[in-house]
Design an enzyme around this catalytic site. Structure first.
Site, PDB file in Angstrom:
ATOM      1  N   TRP A  40     -17.347  13.029   8.485  1.00 15.55           N
ATOM      2  CA  TRP A  40     -16.164  12.660   7.888  1.00 15.55           C
ATOM      3  C   TRP A  40     -15.301  13.904   7.660  1.00 15.55           C
ATOM      4  O   TRP A  40     -13.852  13.469   7.892  1.00 15.55           O
ATOM      5  CB  TRP A  40     -16.615  11.804   6.434  1.00 15.55           C
ATOM      6  CG  TRP A  40     -16.999  10.298   6.894  1.00 15.55           C
ATOM      7  CD1 TRP A  40     -18.266  10.004   7.086  1.00 15.55           C
ATOM      8  CD2 TRP A  40     -16.138   9.403   7.250  1.00 15.55           C
ATOM      9  NE1 TRP A  40     -18.539   8.766   7.668  1.00 15.55           N
ATOM     10  CE2 TRP A  40     -17.100   8.128   7.404  1.00 15.55           C
ATOM     11  CE3 TRP A  40     -14.799   8.973   7.503  1.00 15.55           C
ATOM     12  CZ2 TRP A  40     -16.865   7.099   8.084  1.00 15.55           C
ATOM     13  CZ3 TRP A  40     -14.324   8.046   7.873  1.00 15.55           C
ATOM     14  CH2 TRP A  40     -15.302   6.905   8.299  1.00 15.55           C
TER      15      TRP A  40
ATOM     16  N   ASP B  53     -13.180  13.878  -0.728  1.00 17.63           N
ATOM     17  CA  ASP B  53     -13.357  12.479   0.162  1.00 17.63           C
ATOM     18  C   ASP B  53     -14.671  11.989  -0.582  1.00 17.63           C
ATOM     19  O   ASP B  53     -15.855  12.475  -0.418  1.00 17.63           O
ATOM     20  CB  ASP B  53     -13.216  12.797   1.320  1.00 17.63           C
ATOM     21  CG  ASP B  53     -13.584  11.214   2.061  1.00 17.63           C
ATOM     22  OD1 ASP B  53     -14.162  10.284   1.208  1.00 17.63           O
ATOM     23  OD2 ASP B  53     -13.874  11.140   3.222  1.00 17.63           O
TER      24      ASP B  53
ATOM     25  N   LYS C 239     -18.115   0.975  -0.253  1.00 20.39           N
ATOM     26  CA  LYS C 239     -19.653   1.446  -0.276  1.00 20.39           C
ATOM     27  C   LYS C 239     -20.000   1.156  -1.738  1.00 20.39           C
ATOM     28  O   LYS C 239     -20.838   0.179  -2.000  1.00 20.39           O
ATOM     29  CB  LYS C 239     -19.708   2.724   0.202  1.00 20.39           C
ATOM     30  CG  LYS C 239     -19.231   2.946   1.722  1.00 20.39           C
ATOM     31  CD  LYS C 239     -18.816   4.317   2.175  1.00 20.39           C
ATOM     32  CE  LYS C 239     -18.176   4.231   3.502  1.00 20.39           C
ATOM     33  NZ  LYS C 239     -18.902   3.866   4.596  1.00 20.39           N
TER      34      LYS C 239
END
Lengths: 367, 367
Positions: free
Chosen positions: A104, A178, A202
């Site tokens: 990511w 993030d 999530k």
């Protein structure tokens, strides 16, 4: 009705009570005669939904009053461009320092290069992303516009358990995080974080809604090529209503936050997450090498647990037998292979216990 | 359960059968043991949902095979930036010709100025946006990268009933259409339209999902500052899965398209829309001036019908009494005031009939 334990990395499992409420209110939201899906975003009923979601998020994460909460679209991958479009020009030179610790943050690093002078402050690319590089060793430029880190790597299963104090490291740059795959699973230290963004799919709800929590002083310096709808100043001034927001995902996010409050809030869910991940890692480490997690123990994620069979030829059989036993979506990400259990807030301890039982049974049968 | 006739301009009314199906499938999608909300976007079940929605949209709108269907985020207001970021560089000079016919195309015109050399091909700004400027009078630059029009102005109630043939007008530029508020209500002439975009929250489903239908040859020239997730080439290559798409809005869009097919498709719904709008305009025009619609008859929208009371002091009372009678969200947009009935595909004729009866009764009581 049939329900499985769903270990999907995202979109991911949601509490049954939240789904039941959404189903019950689908045709007639609390006597209004319309579904939330059909409401004008300018209606008082939807204003309440949006305002309630923001208030609950502020309460749950103890967000200080000098931070704005923005509801946006485009996901974390969108923010990989939207963050630099908004922050790169905070200081001359548009310098962006990125810490790459997995799939990511690697994507964030690549995308930011469109908008600034990007440098790697630290990277674990050469060692397979199996640990967090200690902040004391980060190469921070003193005049950077911001520093980007990912607090939990969904693919590699590495988590940043303590946010760095950049000032103590000699940097005045704001820290951008993030937090897509661990937001809401533990407290956030706002003395260290200047901007936190997360796709909701999530820990916070469904896909299609992105949460951005940004300190006031970072707002207002967007590049001229930043689309208005992604300019934090515009979003803040218009209370996330410059365009029609994704109303139903925001409603579901609100239900998730109400559920989290009813469960005892972030402190309580953190304890449960510790218990769940502790149980699973103990089972892996106690398997005599039959199962293996490659991440440094201190940096292991509480949310995403990648693991491998000693005999990798059994991976497909594991996935298939687990599926048949009501344990769903355990295949690892294609980048790393193997298996992965994503155990976000909404995964009950019973799901982890059932998985551990299955793992031990599988080992007995195929040991 | 209580249901009203909901005239909201967007998000807007949806068929009860669609909402009922969504509620029924909320906890367990067709025996999978998970909600659509909880599914990985990479799962076969979601691949089927996405593929089915695209196939149904292609069938319903007769989309030629050399057009790509993209599912994006950010709404039509996002596309106001995303279109020029993708198309401005199609030809040297980055010239963009815009036709301004109301609130929506005015926003497109403003936003495009970040990315190119924008000129007004035509505008009705000085006359209150109550008619469509004839295409024969448009000032088209021969070397423009594209021409932008809005095919239905949601706020002003003006509709473009025939797409212009730009080639016959001496322009080789591709025609870009913001069809947010009339897509799916009538056929689209693909010999004239090169790119059509629409937020879904009027005729196609919920907010949070944007449909872009774009001809192959327009793809691949995005500006370097275009975020990857909004680059049409990336979206086309990744089948709208470069990031996690808004999975639940796409599922609902798919249910809406299945409903539209069951109703007889676009040709059938167009006839129903003609009947509905015809009935409402007849009631306004037949009220002896008690109600008034200011739009030129030939350019009136079939989707959004703004109207005014002769005595505008009665507007609040009209809205309140209508609400009490189960006719919801009839207040006009703040830019134009007055009243507005949005009568998209999912509004049944019975809703319009009930509104007309109410209007006549209101006139009798307050005439």
């Amino acid at each position: 009705m049939h329900r499985v334990f769903n270990f999907s990395p995202g979109p991911s499992t949601m509490p049954e009570s939240v789904l039941r409420q959404a189903a019950d209110e689908m045709l007639d939201y609390r006597g209004s005669g319309v579904s939330v899906l059909e409401m004008s975003h300018r209606s008082p009923a939807f204003e309440d939904i949006l305002g309630g979601a923001e208030a609950d998020l502020r309460e749950l994460l103890a967000i200080p009053s000098n931070y704005r909460v923005l509801f946006m679209q485009g996901g974390a991958i969108g923010q990989n461009a939207i963050v630099p479009m908004n922050l790169a020009a905070l200081r001359p030179g548009r310098k962006i320092d990125v810490v790459v610790t997995g799939e990511w943050s690697r994507k964030s690093w690549t995308e930011a290069q469109r908008y600034g002078d990007v440098a790697l402050a630290a990277s674990t690319m050469d060692s397979g992303h199996t640990h967090m590089p200690p902040a004391s060793g980060w190469a921070l430029r003193p005049d950077a516009s911001y520093v980007h880190v990912c607090s939990n790597e969904t693919v590699h299963g590495v988590e940043l358990h303590e946010l760095p104090d950049l000032r103590a490291l000699g940097s005045e740059a704001p820290l951008v995080i993030d937090a897509s795959s661990n937001i809401g699973s533990r407290p956030i230290d706002w003395t260290r974080a200047a901007l936190v963004f997360a796709g909701a799919q999530k820990n916070l709800g469904p896909s299609g809604i992105t949460v951005v929590i940004v300190r006031d002083d970072l707002i207002g310096q967007a590049l001229p090529i930043c689309p208005s709808v992604f300019d934090y100043r515009v979003a803040a001034e218009q209370r996330s209503m410059f365009n029609t927001p994704p109303t139903y995902p925001i409603y579901l996010l609100g239900l998730m936050l109400q559920w989290l409050k009813a469960e005892g809030g972030v402190a309580a869910i953190e304890q449960r997450n510790l218990a769940k991940s502790g149980r699973l890692y103990a089972a892996i480490d106690g398997s005599g090498g039959y199962y293996r997690n490659p991440v440094a123990v201190a940096d292991r994620s509480r949310m995403n647990v990648p693991f491998f069979l000693r005999d990798e030829a059994l991976t497909d059989r594991f996935v298939d037998e687990a599926e048949a036993a009501g344990l769903s979506a355990l295949r690892g990400h294609k980048v790393v292979g193997g298996l992965r259990a994503s155990i976000y807030n909404a995964m009950p301890l019973a799901g982890v216990e059932t998985l551990v039982d299955f793992m031990q049974d599988f080992q007995r049968r195929h040991g």
